[in-house]
Design a protein around this motif. Structure first.
Motif, mmCIF file in Angstrom:
data_model
loop_
_atom_site.group_PDB
_atom_site.id
_atom_site.type_symbol
_atom_site.label_atom_id
_atom_site.label_comp_id
_atom_site.label_asym_id
_atom_site.label_seq_id
_atom_site.Cartn_x
_atom_site.Cartn_y
_atom_site.Cartn_z
ATOM 1 N N PHE A 16 -0.429 16.889 16.449
ATOM 2 C CA PHE A 16 -0.970 16.286 15.238
ATOM 3 C C PHE A 16 0.086 15.426 14.531
ATOM 4 N N ALA A 17 1.337 15.878 14.555
ATOM 5 C CA ALA A 17 2.415 15.073 13.957
ATOM 6 C C ALA A 17 2.594 13.759 14.705
ATOM 7 N N ALA A 18 2.492 13.821 16.042
ATOM 8 C CA ALA A 18 2.606 12.602 16.850
ATOM 9 C C ALA A 18 1.465 11.632 16.532
ATOM 10 N N LEU A 19 0.276 12.162 16.352
ATOM 11 C CA LEU A 19 -0.862 11.316 16.005
ATOM 12 C C LEU A 19 -0.673 10.676 14.635
ATOM 13 N N ALA A 20 -0.073 11.417 13.703
ATOM 14 C CA ALA A 20 0.166 10.866 12.365
ATOM 15 C C ALA A 20 1.180 9.729 12.399
ATOM 16 N N LEU A 21 2.119 9.787 13.326
ATOM 17 C CA LEU A 21 3.158 8.758 13.423
ATOM 18 C C LEU A 21 2.774 7.602 14.341
ATOM 19 N N LEU A 22 1.714 7.786 15.118
ATOM 20 C CA LEU A 22 1.356 6.786 16.121
ATOM 21 C C LEU A 22 1.138 5.383 15.554
ATOM 22 N N PRO A 23 0.453 5.203 14.398
ATOM 23 C CA PRO A 23 0.251 3.838 13.887
ATOM 24 C C PRO A 23 1.544 3.067 13.646
ATOM 25 N N LEU A 24 2.668 3.777 13.482
ATOM 26 C CA LEU A 24 3.950 3.090 13.296
ATOM 27 C C LEU A 24 4.462 2.496 14.603
ATOM 28 N N LEU A 25 3.928 2.961 15.737
ATOM 29 C CA LEU A 25 4.462 2.574 17.040
ATOM 30 C C LEU A 25 3.525 1.703 17.854
ATOM 31 N N THR A 26 2.291 1.518 17.403
ATOM 32 C CA THR A 26 1.318 0.770 18.186
ATOM 33 C C THR A 26 0.600 -0.238 17.310
ATOM 34 N N GLY A 27 -0.113 -1.156 17.956
ATOM 35 C CA GLY A 27 -0.846 -2.186 17.242
ATOM 36 C C GLY A 27 -2.274 -1.790 16.946
ATOM 37 N N SER A 28 -3.088 -2.771 16.604
ATOM 38 C CA SER A 28 -4.461 -2.499 16.195
ATOM 39 C C SER A 28 -5.299 -1.935 17.348
ATOM 40 N N TYR A 29 -5.025 -2.409 18.586
ATOM 41 C CA TYR A 29 -5.781 -1.888 19.730
ATOM 42 C C TYR A 29 -5.510 -0.398 19.929
ATOM 43 N N GLY A 30 -4.244 -0.007 19.842
ATOM 44 C CA GLY A 30 -3.898 1.400 20.008
ATOM 45 C C GLY A 30 -4.510 2.265 18.927
ATOM 46 N N VAL A 31 -4.499 1.769 17.688
ATOM 47 C CA VAL A 31 -5.095 2.521 16.583
ATOM 48 C C VAL A 31 -6.590 2.705 16.810
ATOM 49 N N ASP A 32 -7.264 1.642 17.239
ATOM 50 C CA ASP A 32 -8.703 1.711 17.487
ATOM 51 C C ASP A 32 -9.013 2.678 18.631
ATOM 52 N N LEU A 33 -8.226 2.602 19.704
ATOM 53 C CA LEU A 33 -8.451 3.473 20.864
ATOM 54 C C LEU A 33 -8.249 4.941 20.503
ATOM 55 N N VAL A 34 -7.172 5.252 19.814
ATOM 56 C CA VAL A 34 -6.888 6.652 19.486
ATOM 57 C C VAL A 34 -7.888 7.178 18.463
ATOM 58 N N THR A 35 -8.367 6.313 17.564
ATOM 59 C CA THR A 35 -9.426 6.736 16.639
ATOM 60 C C THR A 35 -10.660 7.175 17.414
ATOM 61 N N LYS A 36 -11.048 6.386 18.422
ATOM 62 C CA LYS A 36 -12.204 6.752 19.259
ATOM 63 C C LYS A 36 -11.954 8.067 19.985
ATOM 64 N N ILE A 37 -10.745 8.234 20.507
ATOM 65 C CA ILE A 37 -10.443 9.467 21.245
ATOM 66 C C ILE A 37 -10.481 10.673 20.317
ATOM 67 N N MET A 38 -9.987 10.524 19.084
ATOM 68 C CA MET A 38 -10.027 11.642 18.142
ATOM 69 C C MET A 38 -11.459 12.018 17.790
ATOM 70 N N VAL A 39 -12.350 11.016 17.719
ATOM 71 C CA VAL A 39 -13.770 11.312 17.497
ATOM 72 C C VAL A 39 -14.311 12.146 18.651
ATOM 73 N N TYR A 40 -13.975 11.749 19.884
ATOM 74 C CA TYR A 40 -14.403 12.516 21.045
ATOM 75 C C TYR A 40 -13.773 13.910 21.063
#
Length: 336
Positions: A16-40
């Motif tokens: 969960f900590a890694a997910l919270a920090l992820l937007p600092l390391l990736t762009g808009s595509y990564g944020v969108d993809l991980v948002t979808k995965i978290m929904v799943y």
């Protein structure tokens, strides 16, 4: 809490900590993809409550997911943002109420009959939105203005939606972790292991299973709400049996019987999809991504019977097996 439980809790907290920090390391595509995965992942957690905790294999989970999504869109005003404070609970309750009705009838059956009845109810919901004006038919419905909570939370922002989805994922995981450690959770575990024995000890198992089924539907509705808000669009495919099968594969891939397995399975399944769809890696073969994904899942089930979550345990067992000296060899060494 023993050392094993502490290590499991530390692993989940680190994720969960890694997910919270992820937007600092990736762009808009990564944020969108991980948002979808978290929904799943939330969707997978809802099915884990049934399959892993209660022993009920449901093949109609997509119906509750779709109802949560459709409720979010149908109840939203066309020209202004709906209040998040009421739209989210109503979407969850709508899915939970349908789950209550489906569970009240389907839980009177067992085994393959239960699977088929839940599938039948899901297909009924599918055809209601597919063949009537209520759900926009095959064209679906658009969500033109995303819900908001005043000026505090505006889900039209991708980053805000990302962290809101993460908060929902953490809340769903924590809720289920506490629930499964409670007396209610222990009763569900007893039903999974031996329902007849639970009845013999005085437990009326039907209300427990119905409560679990309803809670599972509500959590799936939460995932559906988030999916609708993220995409701004819903269509009947959200209720198709294909999605019910996909989420079942997620928890099998991750490891049935473990909440963290549902999280791992959702991420693994979605990332495998992206991997095999990549034209940069597979070129023209990427259009046949289903084949690569299917073969990988078959190999995973064959080689990892306890899922990805059981992989460290398998490694430890093999390591111990290699280091263990047979007793006959020890005697021979002693005699020598």
């Amino acid at each position: 809490m023993n050392n094993l439980d502490r290590s499991k809790a530390a692993f989940v907290a680190a994720c969960f900590a890694a997910l919270a920090l992820l937007p600092l390391l990736t762009g808009s595509y990564g944020v969108d993809l991980v948002t979808k995965i978290m929904v799943y992942a939330i969707f997978a957690l809802s099915l884990e409550l049934l399959v892993g905790a209660t022993g009920l294999v449901c093949f109609g989970q997509a119906a509750f997911f779709g109802i949560g999504a459709y409720a979010a869109v149908l109840l939203s005003p066309a020209s202004e943002a709906a209040g998040l404070w009421w739209l989210l609970p109503v979407s969850i309750v709508a899915a939970a109420m349908y789950a209550l009705a489906v569970g009240a009838l389907s839980l009177r059956t067992k085994g393959v009959y239960f699977i088929m009845v839940t599938l039948a109810f899901a297909q009924m919901a599918y055809y209601v939105v597919h063949d009537t004006p209520l759900g926009g038919g095959t064209d679906g419905i658009y969500l033109y203005v995303k819900p908001a909570l005043g000026s505090l939370i505006d889900l039209d922002s991708s980053l805000t939606l990302y962290f809101f989805t993460l908060a929902c994922l953490v809340a769903a995981f924590a809720f289920l972790a506490v629930l499964l450690r409670s007396r209610f959770g222990r009763a569900l575990a007893g039903i999974r292991v031996n329902e007849q024995r639970m009845r013999a000890t005085g437990f009326s198992t039907y209300p427990y299973k119905l409560a679990a089924f309803t809670l599972s539907g509500g959590i799936a509705g939460l995932a559906g709400f988030l999916f609708a808000v993220k995409d701004g669009f819903v269509n009947p495919e959200l209720m198709s049996w294909h999605l019910s099968g996909a989420v079942l594969i997620m928890i099998i891939l991750g490891g049935i019987g473990h909440l963290r397995g549902a999280l791992i399975g959702a991420f693994a399944f979605a990332l495998l999809q992206e991997f095999f769809k990549s034209e940069a890696i597979f070129g023209a073969f990427a259009k046949h991504w289903h084949l690569g994904l299917g073969l990988t899942i078959i190999a995973s089930v064959a080689l990892l019977p306890r899922g990805l979550v059981g992989l460290p345990g398998q490694w430890r067992e093999r390591l111990v097996g290699r280091n263990r000296v047979p007793s006959a060899s020890k005697e021979a060494l002693g005699e020598a």
